[in-house]
Design a protein around this motif. Structure first.
Motif, PDB file in Angstrom:
ATOM      1  N   ARG A  67       0.677  -1.166   0.006  1.00 34.67           N
ATOM      2  CA  ARG A  67      -0.111  -0.090   0.218  1.00 34.67           C
ATOM      3  C   ARG A  67       0.859   1.291   0.033  1.00 34.67           C
ATOM      4  O   ARG A  67       2.149   1.155   0.320  1.00 34.67           O
ATOM      5  CB  ARG A  67      -0.754  -0.166   1.359  1.00 34.67           C
ATOM      6  N   ASP A  69      -0.454   4.057   1.506  1.00 35.06           N
ATOM      7  CA  ASP A  69      -0.940   5.273   2.459  1.00 35.06           C
ATOM      8  C   ASP A  69      -0.481   4.373   3.795  1.00 35.06           C
ATOM      9  O   ASP A  69      -1.310   4.322   4.920  1.00 35.06           O
ATOM     10  CB  ASP A  69      -2.252   5.387   2.487  1.00 35.06           C
ATOM     11  N   SER A  70       0.874   4.149   4.212  1.00 31.73           N
ATOM     12  CA  SER A  70       1.069   3.725   5.517  1.00 31.73           C
ATOM     13  C   SER A  70       2.689   4.306   5.878  1.00 31.73           C
ATOM     14  O   SER A  70       3.353   4.779   4.918  1.00 31.73           O
ATOM     15  CB  SER A  70       1.352   2.306   5.689  1.00 31.73           C
ATOM     16  N   TYR A  71       2.684   4.696   6.996  1.00 31.12           N
ATOM     17  CA  TYR A  71       4.018   5.096   7.483  1.00 31.12           C
ATOM     18  C   TYR A  71       5.180   4.696   6.990  1.00 31.12           C
ATOM     19  O   TYR A  71       6.137   5.140   6.276  1.00 31.12           O
ATOM     20  CB  TYR A  71       3.877   5.501   8.858  1.00 31.12           C
ATOM     21  N   LYS A 215      -5.453  -2.681  10.828  1.00 30.68           N
ATOM     22  CA  LYS A 215      -6.041  -1.535  10.602  1.00 30.68           C
ATOM     23  C   LYS A 215      -6.722  -0.926  11.864  1.00 30.68           C
ATOM     24  O   LYS A 215      -7.082  -2.013  12.904  1.00 30.68           O
ATOM     25  CB  LYS A 215      -7.358  -1.942   9.930  1.00 30.68           C
ATOM     26  N   THR A 239       1.568  -3.067  16.584  1.00 31.80           N
ATOM     27  CA  THR A 239       2.186  -1.981  15.615  1.00 31.80           C
ATOM     28  C   THR A 239       1.544  -0.612  16.577  1.00 31.80           C
ATOM     29  O   THR A 239       0.651  -0.639  17.325  1.00 31.80           O
ATOM     30  CB  THR A 239       1.362  -2.014  14.440  1.00 31.80           C
ATOM     31  N   ASN A 241      -0.193   1.683  14.779  1.00 32.52           N
ATOM     32  CA  ASN A 241      -1.578   1.865  14.422  1.00 32.52           C
ATOM     33  C   ASN A 241      -2.596   1.079  15.491  1.00 32.52           C
ATOM     34  O   ASN A 241      -3.430   1.565  15.743  1.00 32.52           O
ATOM     35  CB  ASN A 241      -1.748   1.255  12.832  1.00 32.52           C
ATOM     36  N   TYR A 269       6.023   5.549  14.506  1.00 30.33           N
ATOM     37  CA  TYR A 269       5.204   6.208  13.315  1.00 30.33           C
ATOM     38  C   TYR A 269       5.264   7.898  14.019  1.00 30.33           C
ATOM     39  O   TYR A 269       5.354   7.997  15.033  1.00 30.33           O
ATOM     40  CB  TYR A 269       3.969   5.749  13.134  1.00 30.33           C
TER      41      TYR A 269
ATOM     42  N   TYR B  71      -0.375  12.288   3.841  1.00 29.49           N
ATOM     43  CA  TYR B  71      -1.846  11.595   3.707  1.00 29.49           C
ATOM     44  C   TYR B  71      -2.304  12.081   2.440  1.00 29.49           C
ATOM     45  O   TYR B  71      -2.695  11.036   1.648  1.00 29.49           O
ATOM     46  CB  TYR B  71      -2.669  12.230   4.862  1.00 29.49           C
TER      47      TYR B  71
END
Lengths: 325, 325
Positions: A67, A69-71, A215, A239, A241, A269, B71
């Motif tokens: 992906r 859109d992840s740090y 998520k 994590t 998140n 993050y 983002y």
DNA sequence: CTGAAAGCGCTTACAG
DNA sequence: CTGAAAGCGCTTACAG
């Protein structure tokens, strides 16, 4: 579009001379100037395809990521991009949207595009991956996971889990909720947990294991369920998140952090520093992973040898979300 | 590496027949089967360069972005990638690391790579951009800013500012600190602010303007300075990240949100929902912007017409960080 | 230092 | 339906 033939004609020289000029071959100062001028005037830009067709190689490296859109991913890509740029390579990014099948497709796609090397960020390496990689016969660096048949670059997940375990023990926590992820992800799902388990092995803590996804939303739900049953003294999350999700769930119930519930993450993050209280976590060198993987893939492309596995160090970031008990 | 000639020889046909097979031309079922089989056996992958060299076009679209780790950018890229993929195009990403000069270089680089179209995410479009774009003569979509000479795709920044202004007025706020960014960024620095100003124009509020950067760290500092002087009832921040910085600064001083200080952002970043209290902000359709820009650039590449400027709608997300006064 | 020629791996009219 | 030939825009020995 102008071609090398146009430039040659206008400059009154042969195509080969223009080509030599372009590639830094020997050209007299006079013709050099002339060609330079014509190229300027005509906005001539060499056709990379024609170049690559002859030269049999490209300066493109393909990155396959789950992906965008992840740090972790964006930091790693930023690092790759930076290093590749200075070494005069280009980065081609293929986003697989977390669908394993697309990782395989991406490998074949990259082969078609004739990338010189592939950097693969995958949670799991299957036979299909190996087969594809073998077929296309392009050098690969696997990032974030270790595989015996692939050059790998990993973070020290075991140590990460270990130092976190030691840390919370020192802080006096005894009732632990560990929110992990699937064991299909060896680095995060297994290694991190094993490190943690080793640290707490000699102590008799109450520990409950829960599985959630990467998520935030899922973490919120799992945390809510946990709180329904009882409140641990600390939630150790696999994590950042997940930790953020747990925080959110705790705030929603008015559970005070860290007084009533301590929380920790892994990753370091950006966001983990911004939330209140700031999250105690383990720093992962994502940027550096990107840079190093780029260096390594270039070495592989240029037929130099590279360690089968490199490990990046991790460090504890002690912030505000863990209370002394 | 196998070539089309190898396949042709092994299949006992001419190269042109193999080529026709590859491109869906008319080939008898029998030879079709034969060729298919040989290609399988040999792991044959056509050389894209040779193809493009002849076909005079590529299926690559280049995206120029200021950074990978934000983002807005990662969402926009995800959207682009998704749409491009279904239309059988590939995405080439060039990260300029917020250096304007590199945007220009990226344009020339992309020309060299023969991308069919360029999607440009730039805070500011200068003469140098225009010149480069003219020279390379490749279709462009500008995303996030409007420019009279370029096909543009923008978010409705004016409206965003306006609805936010109305909202905080309705909540009864009168002492406002507006934390904006440089006016070089027309969308964020000017339009957003103007919309906001229009909303509050008829009312007599106390309003102070401050300028900061897009970085959270800078926002923390600016906010700390503001708090040193006095406490407004609300901090209206030009981006969610700025709002996050202000929140952090407030938490650090024990200022209660939203009781003592209300805070708002713009953007609707993931993080804005996770922090506590959840941030009131304006949703920007970044994903959709990515998808639409991809569609548009393909239309341009395929010589279809596209509106000179498209505007994406924005909506208020009313959450917890604004108190009624 | 310079040029003519061959060739990289494809595709595309053109014949048949 | 199939094949021979030309050509896309470059680079690279090879002569000179």
């Amino acid at each position: 579009m102008k071609t090398i033939a146009d430039i040659a004609k206008l400059a009154g020289v042969a195509k080969s001379t223009v080509s030599r000029y372009l590639n830094g071959g020997s050209v007299s100062l006079q013709t050099k100037k002339k060609i330079e001028q014509i190229i300027q005037e005509q906005n001539y830009i060499p056709n990379t395809f024609a170049q690559s067709l002859k030269a049999k190689k490209t300066n493109m490296i393909g990155a396959i990521v789950p992906r965008l859109d992840s740090y972790a991913t964006s930091q790693t890509l930023t690092g790759m991009d930076k290093e590749l740029r200075v070494q005069n390579y280009h980065l081609l990014i293929s986003n697989t949207n977390q669908e394993q099948q697309r990782e395989i497709e991406a490998i074949y796609d990259f082969a078609r595009q004739k990338v010189s090397g592939i950097i693969l960020l995958a949670a799991e390496v299957t036979e299909a991956h190996l087969t594809a990689l073998k077929k296309v016969d392009i050098p690969v660096i696997l990032v974030g996971q270790k595989h015996s048949q692939l050059h790998s670059l990993i973070h020290d997940d075991f140590k990460a889990g270990y130092i976190m375990g030691k840390h919370i023990l020192e802080s006096g926590h005894q009732q632990i909720a560990y929110l992990g992820v699937t064991e299909k992800d060896e680095a995060v799902g297994i290694k991190r947990k094993q490190g943690f388990q080793k640290a707490i092995a000699e102590h008799h803590c109450e520990i409950q294991y829960y599985e959630t996804s990467f998520k935030i939303k899922d973490a919120i739900e799992v945390a809510s369920n946990i709180f329904d049953a009882s409140l641990p003294s600390i939630a150790v999350c696999a994590t950042d998140n997940i930790a953020l999700g747990v925080m959110k769930a705790a705030h929603a119930r008015g559970i005070r952090i860290p007084e009533q519930l301590s929380i920790t993450g892994f990753g370091g993050y950006d966001t983990s520093e911004i939330v209140h209280p700031a999250l105690t976590t383990v720093h992962y060198a994502y940027l550096q992973a990107g840079e190093l993987s780029a260096q390594q893939i270039i070495q592989l492309v240029e037929d130099q040898s590279v360690n089968m596995c490199s490990t990046l160090d991790v460090t504890l970031i002690d912030r505000e979300s863990v209370d002394k008990r």
